[in-house]
Design a protein around this motif. Structure first.
Motif, PDB file in Angstrom:
ATOM      1  N   LYS A 841     -13.658  -7.199  34.008  1.00 32.59           N
ATOM      2  CA  LYS A 841     -14.640  -7.379  34.691  1.00 32.59           C
ATOM      3  C   LYS A 841     -15.707  -8.220  34.450  1.00 32.59           C
ATOM      4  CE  LYS A 841     -16.620  -4.150  38.243  1.00 32.59           C
ATOM      5  NZ  LYS A 841     -16.833  -2.859  38.601  1.00 32.59           N
ATOM      6  N   LYS A 845     -13.089 -11.059  36.875  1.00 33.93           N
ATOM      7  CA  LYS A 845     -11.707 -10.844  37.380  1.00 33.93           C
ATOM      8  C   LYS A 845     -11.503  -9.533  37.820  1.00 33.93           C
ATOM      9  CE  LYS A 845      -9.562 -14.551  34.191  1.00 33.93           C
ATOM     10  NZ  LYS A 845      -8.693 -14.745  33.330  1.00 33.93           N
ATOM     11  N   SER A 846     -10.267  -9.130  38.394  1.00 35.42           N
ATOM     12  CA  SER A 846     -10.119  -7.736  38.747  1.00 35.42           C
ATOM     13  C   SER A 846      -9.205  -6.970  37.687  1.00 35.42           C
ATOM     14  CB  SER A 846      -9.437  -7.850  40.309  1.00 35.42           C
ATOM     15  OG  SER A 846      -8.715  -6.417  40.517  1.00 35.42           O
ATOM     16  N   TYR A 849      -5.577  -5.795  39.177  1.00 36.89           N
ATOM     17  CA  TYR A 849      -4.590  -6.741  39.409  1.00 36.89           C
ATOM     18  C   TYR A 849      -4.412  -7.608  37.922  1.00 36.89           C
ATOM     19  CZ  TYR A 849      -4.547  -6.117  44.356  1.00 36.89           C
ATOM     20  OH  TYR A 849      -4.643  -5.414  45.846  1.00 36.89           O
TER      21      TYR A 849
END
Length: 924
Positions: A841, A845-846, A849
C-alpha cells in the motif's frame, strides 16, 4: 514356550468395573509353529449392547440373546489357556479385561506369560506405518473380512504372530542377543522367545549373512557405494540426442516436447519458468531431462522439492519408471538434512546406557532391527512413538568437535555416505530446506552443483523465507529446561554436577548459584510468555477462530520489553555459567568413559538449543528493519503453553539473487505458476524481475479421458455475510447430502484448520454418515500422509484437509468429488500478510490485487490440478464459495483453471446431476 493361545475379545465397553462385559471370545491355539485349534463363542453380557458397539463389531443384542453367560464358558476358556502363553494385539486390554471378568465371576485368575503383537510389530517391523490390525492384514495380504469380530481378529493376529516369530528367527545372532538383553525391561515375556532363538543360533554356530556387516558390536546392512564411472552412450560419435537415452517408451510426443524444452533450458544456461500440461508426467519428464544433462555435461543435476514427503513420492513411484525407460543406469541419490540420518557413534554409546524407560528401550530395539534393513540410515523410515521421537533428538547430532575427532564410525556414517554418493551421482534429489542450508552454509560438505531444477516452484520462496526465520516457543523452552533439570534432580544438570564433583573439576560458579539462575530463567520465561499471551488475547478479544496471531512490536511495548530484558538477563547468567562448566569438561573429554562422554554431549546439545534465546534477542534488535516481521501465535484455549514467537523476512530477493548468480542454469517447474496465462506474479515472488529469464506454459485442455465438471452452488449464503459458525452448519448439511448421493470417496479442501475441525465434528456428531470413514487432518490420529493412505483403502471415505497440504498427498484410485469449502484466501489477520499489505500500500498499489488475489488463485489452482491429475472419470469439483462467480474478481480464478467451465446450481439440482451417472447429462 511351546503353546501359544492368540486371544481376542469383543466387549460392551472398556471397563468391567463400570459394568462392561465380554460379548465374544475367540482363541487360536499355536503349537510347534502351526495353528492346531480354534475356539470361539458369543457371550450374553446380560446388559444391552449399545448401537455404537453394534456398528463397530456387527454384534447386536439378538445375536447374543441365546448365547451362554460368562460363567458358563469360563472353565472352557481357562482350560484353553492352561500351560499356554497368552498372546493378543494390545495384550494389556484383553488380558486385564479377562482377568476382571474371571474375578467378578469368582474364578481363579490367569497366571501365564503374555506377548503383545503390537509391541512385537513395533520392534520386528519398525517401518510398519500402522499398527492397526486391519492395516496389518492389508499389508500382509491376510483375509480379514470381519474386523472387530473376535474370531476373525484372533485368526489374523495368529497369522501375523507366526510371521513375527519367523522374522525374528532371521535376525543375526548379535542382534538377537542385544534385543534379548533389552527385552528384560519390557512389560511382556518377549525375553523368553528371544532367548530361545538365541540359544538355537549358538547351537547352530550361525554366521553373519553376506548382506550384513558388523562393527563395534552393531550389525547393519552393507551400504551401496556409487560407481565413480559416469554412464555413457555409444552413438558412433554423433551428437547425443534424447532419443539415444530413452528406450521404446510410452511417453507422448507432448511429454517428449517438455523433456526437450527442459534440456534446452539447462543446456543453454537459462533461468526458466515452466508450467507443464497437467496430463504430462512432470516428475518423470524432468528426471529424464536431468539424466540427459548429467551425461552430456559430465556433472550432476540437483532436483529440489518442497518437502521430504515429496522426495519420498519420487523415490517410490517415479524412479522405478525411470529405470524402465532409460538405456543406461542412472545413479540417483536422495539427500536430506544431517538430522535425518542416524548418528551411529552416538547410538553406540546410547546402547550402553542402562535406562529403564520403556519407550527408550523400544526405540533402541526398533533401531537395532532397522539397521539390518535400511539402505539409507534415514530415521524417518522408522515408525516411532512421540516419546521415541524425543529420544531420537539425543541421537540427532553431536555439536562437539571433540566427539567427532574420536568418532570411529566415520567410515560407516550414513550422512557422509549419502554425501559421498551425491558426489558420484548423476541426479541428486533434495528438498527446499536442505538446498537453502547448503547454499547458505560456508562449511557445507556438499559439492557445488551448477544445474538445478526446482519442483513445487510455487512454494520455493515461502519455504526459503521459513528457512531464514527464527522461533521461540513456550513448549520448547520448558522442554529443554526440563531436560536440563535442576541440580538436585538426576537429569542432565544434576549428573553434570556429580561428574564435576567426582572428577574434582574447578568451576567458577557454585551449584547453588546455578540453581538460582535456572529457577530465574524458568520463572521469567513463564512471566514473559503469559504477558505475550495476554497481549494477543487483548488484541484479538473478539476472535472465535481458536487461533490468535498478530505482529509483536516489542520495543514499543514497555511491559513486554521489560519482561524480555529480565528473561534475557536470566538466560545470559545461566548460559554463561553452564558454558564455563562445558568448557572445563571439554578439556578432559578424551579421558572420560563412554557414558560420561554421552552425558557431556547431551549437555552440549541442550546448551546449543538454549541459544534460541539469543537468536530471538538478535531479532528483536533488528526489528526496525522493514523487511522483517516478528509475530506471535497461540491457541485461544491453551493459555501461554501454546505461545510461539516467530521472526521472518518479508522478502529474501537478495538471498535468492545470490543463488541465481551461483548457478549455470536454474529451471523452476510447477503445475501452478500462471494466473490468466501470465507468469508475472510468480516471477515477482521469486525476485526474477532483475534477471533475464525464459518462460513456457504447456496449456492444458481437458478431454473425454478426464471428464471433470466444475460446479458452484448458489443456495449457500455468501461466506462474508454470515458468521463462520453459521457457514459451517450450512456447508456441513450440503456435504452430508452430497456424500449420501455419491456413496463414494470425497476430498474436502478448507482454507483454515478451524473451519475444517468444526465441520468434521459437526458431521461426525450428526451420525448421518456412519457408513463413511471420516479422516480429518489434525483431528484423526496420524499424519496427513498416513490419513491419505487410509483414504486410499476405503470405497466410502471423506478426507478433510487444508489447501496447503492437498498437493503433496499420495492419493490413489478414483475420487468422486473434490469440495472447496471456501476460496483459499489467506486470512487478513495473518500478521505476515498484514505487514506485506502495508508495504504494498505504501507503494501506491492494491494489496488485494497484487498479493491476496493471485495467492488465492494459485492455491485454488493447486487443489484442482491435484484432482484433475487423478484422472477421475466423471469427477466433480464443487465450490461452495459463491464469490467465484458473484464478484468482479471471480474471473481471475476461472480464467486460470485448465480448460474447464463452471456451472452454477442449487444443491437439489447438483444431487440430481450426480445421480445421473457422474454428470453424463447436462443440467437444464
Amino acid at each position: 514356550m511351546n503353546k501359544f493361545v492368540i486371544v481376542d475379545i469383543e466387549t460392551t465397553g472398556h471397563s468391567p468395573k463400570k459394568g462392561d462385559r465380554i460379548i465374544q471370545f475367540a482363541g487360536v491355539v499355536i503349537e510347534k509353529g502351526k495353528i492346531v485349534d480354534t475356539y470361539t463363542t458369543y457371550i450374553n453380557p446380560e446388559i444391552p449392547i449399545s448401537p455404537f458397539i453394534t456398528e463397530l463389531t456387527g454384534i447386536d443384542n439378538e445375536r447374543v440373546a441365546k448365547a451362554p453367560v460368562f460363567h458358563e464358558v469360563a472353565e472352557d476358556i481357562l482350560k484353553l489357556l492352561e500351560g499356554a502363553c497368552f498372546v493378543a494385539h494390545n495384550v494389556h486390554f484383553d488380558y486385564t479385561f479377562l482377568q476382571e471378568e474371571l474375578e467378578l465371576n469368582h474364578f481363579p485368575l490367569l497366571d501365564c506369560p503374555v506377548l503383545d503383537t503390537v509391541e512385537m510389530t513395533r520392534i520386528f517391523e519398525p517401518t510398519m506405518e500402522s499398527l492397526k490390525l486391519s492395516d496389518i492384514a492389508s499389508v500382509a495380504g491376510f483375509d480379514h473380512d470381519r474386523p472387530h469380530q473376535a474370531d476373525s481378529d484372533a485368526y489374523v493376529t495368529a497369522e501375523w504372530f507366526l510371521h513375527l516369530l519367523e522374522k525374528a528367527g532371521t535376525f543375526p545372532k548379535r542382534t538377537i542377543n542385544q534385543l534379548r538383553k533389552f527385552s528384560k525391561g519390557l512389560r511382556t515375556n518377549l525375553y523368553e522367545i528371544l532367548d530361545e532363538i538365541y540359544k538355537k543360533k549358538i547351537e547352530n554356530k550361525e554366521s553373519l549373512p553376506d548382506h550384513l556387516d558388523i562393527y563395534r558390536g552393531i550389525v547393519f546392512k552393507k551400504q551401496h557405494v556409487f560407481n565413480k564411472a559416469r554412464p555413457s552412450i555409444n552413438n558412433n560419435n554423433q551428437i547425443l540426442k534424447i532419443e539415444d537415452l530413452v528406450k521404446n517408451h510410452t511417453l507422448s510426443s507432448e511429454e517428449m516436447s517438455l523433456i526437450k524444452y527442459i534440456i534446452k533450458c539447462l543446456n543453454d544456461g537459462e533461468l526458466a519458468l515452466v508450467e507443464p500440461d497437467i496430463h504430462y508426467n512432470k516428475e518423470l519428464s524432468y528426471l529424464i531431462a536431468a539424466s540427459f544433462i548429467s551425461i552430456i555435461k559430465k556433472e550432476p543435476v540437483i532436483i529440489s522439492l518442497a518437502s521430504v514427503s515429496n522426495q519420498q513420492m519420487i523415490t517410490e513411484t517415479i524412479m522405478p519408471k525411470l529405470k524402465e525407460i532409460l538405456h543406461v543406469p542412472i545413479q540417483i541419490q536422495l539427500l536430506k538434512g544431517k538430522k535425518q540420518y542416524l548418528n551411529l557413534w552416538k547410538f553406540e554409546k546410547v546402547l550402553k546406557d542402562d535406562s529403564q524407560n520403556y519407550d527408550e528401550i523400544i526405540t533402541k530395539m526398533q533401531m537395532l532391527v532397522w539397521l539390518t534393513e535400511t539402505n539409507t540410515g534415514d530415521v524417518s523410515e522408522i515408525n516411532l512413538s512421540s516419546a521415541g521421537l524425543q529420544f531420537l533428538e539425543k541421537l540427532s547430532e553431536i555439536p562437539l568437535a571433540e566427539a567427532e575427532k574420536d568418532n570411529p564410525w566415520l567410515k560407516h556414517d550414513f550422512y557422509k555416505k549419502a554425501l559421498s554418493n551425491a558426489r558420484e551421482a548423476q541426479v541428486i534429489i533434495t528438498n527446499h530446506h536442505f538446498l537453502m542450508s547448503h547454499l547458505t552454509n560456508p562449511n557445507s560438505q556438499m559439492i557445488n552443483i551448477n544445474y538445478c531444477i526446482i519442483d513445487d516452484a510455487h512454494l520455493f520462496e515461502k519455504n526459503a523465507i521459513k528457512y531464514f526465520g527464527k522461533r521461540l516457543s513456550y513448549s520448547s523452552v520448558k522442554y529443554y529446561l526440563n531436560q536440563l533439570g535442576n541440580p538436585d534432580q538426576l537429569k542432565i544438570l544434576g549428573r553434570i554436577e556429580r561428574l564435576i564433583r567426582d572428577k574434582g573439576i574447578f568451576v567458577k560458579h557454585s551449584t547453588e548459584l546455578i540453581y538460582q539462575y535456572y529457577l530465574e530463567l524458568s520463572a521469567k520465561s513463564d512471566e514473559f510468555f503469559l504477558l505475550c499471551y495476554n497481549y494477543l488475547l487483548k488484541l484479538k478479544k473478539n476472535t472465535n477462530q481458536g487461533k490468535m496471531s498478530c505482529q509483536f512490536h516489542i520495543r514499543e511495548n514497555n511491559s513486554l520489553l521489560y519482561s524480555w530484558e529480565r528473561v534475557y538477563d536470566a538466560y545470559k547468567n545461566l548460559y554463561n555459567s553452564l558454558f564455563d562448566r562445558l568448557s572445563a569438561l571439554i578439556d578432559l573429554y578424551k579421558d572420560f568413559n563412554d557414558n560420561e562422554k554421552l552425558l557431556v554431549e547431551d549437555f552440549a546439545y541442550i546448551l546449543n538449543q538454549l541459544t534460541m534465546f539469543k537468536d530471538m534477542h538478535d531479532e528483536f534488535i533488528m526489528q526496525m528493519d522493514q523487511q522483517r516481521i516478528i509475530f506471535g501465535e497461540a491457541d485461544l484455549k491453551s493459555a501461554q503453553t501454546s505461545m510461539v514467537i516467530k521472526s521472518q523476512f518479508l522478502s529474501i530477493h537478495e538471498q535468492l539473487a545470490n543463488f541465481y548468480m551461483s548457478k549455470k542454469a536454474i529451471l523452476f517447474i510447477s503445475n501452478s505458476l500462471t494466473i490468466k496465462n501470465s507468469f508475472t506474479f510468480i516471477s515477482k515472488q521469486l525476485g526474477l524481475e532483475s534477471f533475464p529469464f525464459v518462460q513456457k506454459q504447456f496449456q492444458t485442455q481437458l478431454n473425454t479421458e478426464i471428464d471433470v465438471h466444475l460446479y458452484a452452488l448458489n443456495d449457500i449464503p455468501n461466506v462474508v455475510d454470515i458468521s463462520e459458525e453459521e457457514y459451517v452448519e450450512v456447508i456441513s448439511n450440503h456435504i452430508i447430502a452430497i456424500a449420501q448421493t455419491l456413496q463414494g470417496r470425497i476430498m474436502i479442501s478448507f482454507s483454515s484448520y478451524e473451519m475444517l475441525k468444526d465441520t468434521y465434528n459437526l458431521i461426525k456428531d450428526s451420525e448421518t454418515l456412519e457408513e463413511f470413514v471420516l479422516l480429518a487432518q489434525g483431528v484423526s490420529s496420524g499424519s496427513i500422509h498416513r490419513l491419505a493412505k487410509q483414504f486410499n483403502r476405503f470405497e466410502k471415505a471423506i478426507l478433510f484437509t487444508t489447501a496447503t497440504h492437498i498437493e503433496g498427498l499420495l492419493i490413489e484410485g478414483i475420487v468422486d468429488a473434490l469440495i472447496i469449502a471456501r476460496l483459499p484466501f489467506t486470512s487478513p489477520n495473518d500478521p505476515v500478510f498484514a505487514k506485506q499489505f502495508k508495504v504494498i500500500k505504501s507503494m501506491g498499489k492494491s494489496p488485494f490485487y497484487e498479493l491476496s488475489l493471485p495467492d488465492a488463485v494459485l492455491r485454488l489452482k493447486l487443489s484442482l490440478v491435484k484432482f484433475f491429475k487423478l484422472k477421475s472419470k466423471a469427477g466433480s469439483v464443487i465450490i461452495f464459495d459463491k464469490r467465484i462467480y458473484a464478484t468482479n474478481y471471480g474471473h481471475a480464478f476461472l480464467e486460470s483453471l485448465p480448460g474447464v467451465s463452471i456451472k452454477t446450481v442449487s444443491l437439489q439440482k447438483l444431487c440430481k446431476q450426480l445421480e445421473k451417472n457422474k454428470g453424463e447429462l447436462d443440467l437444464d
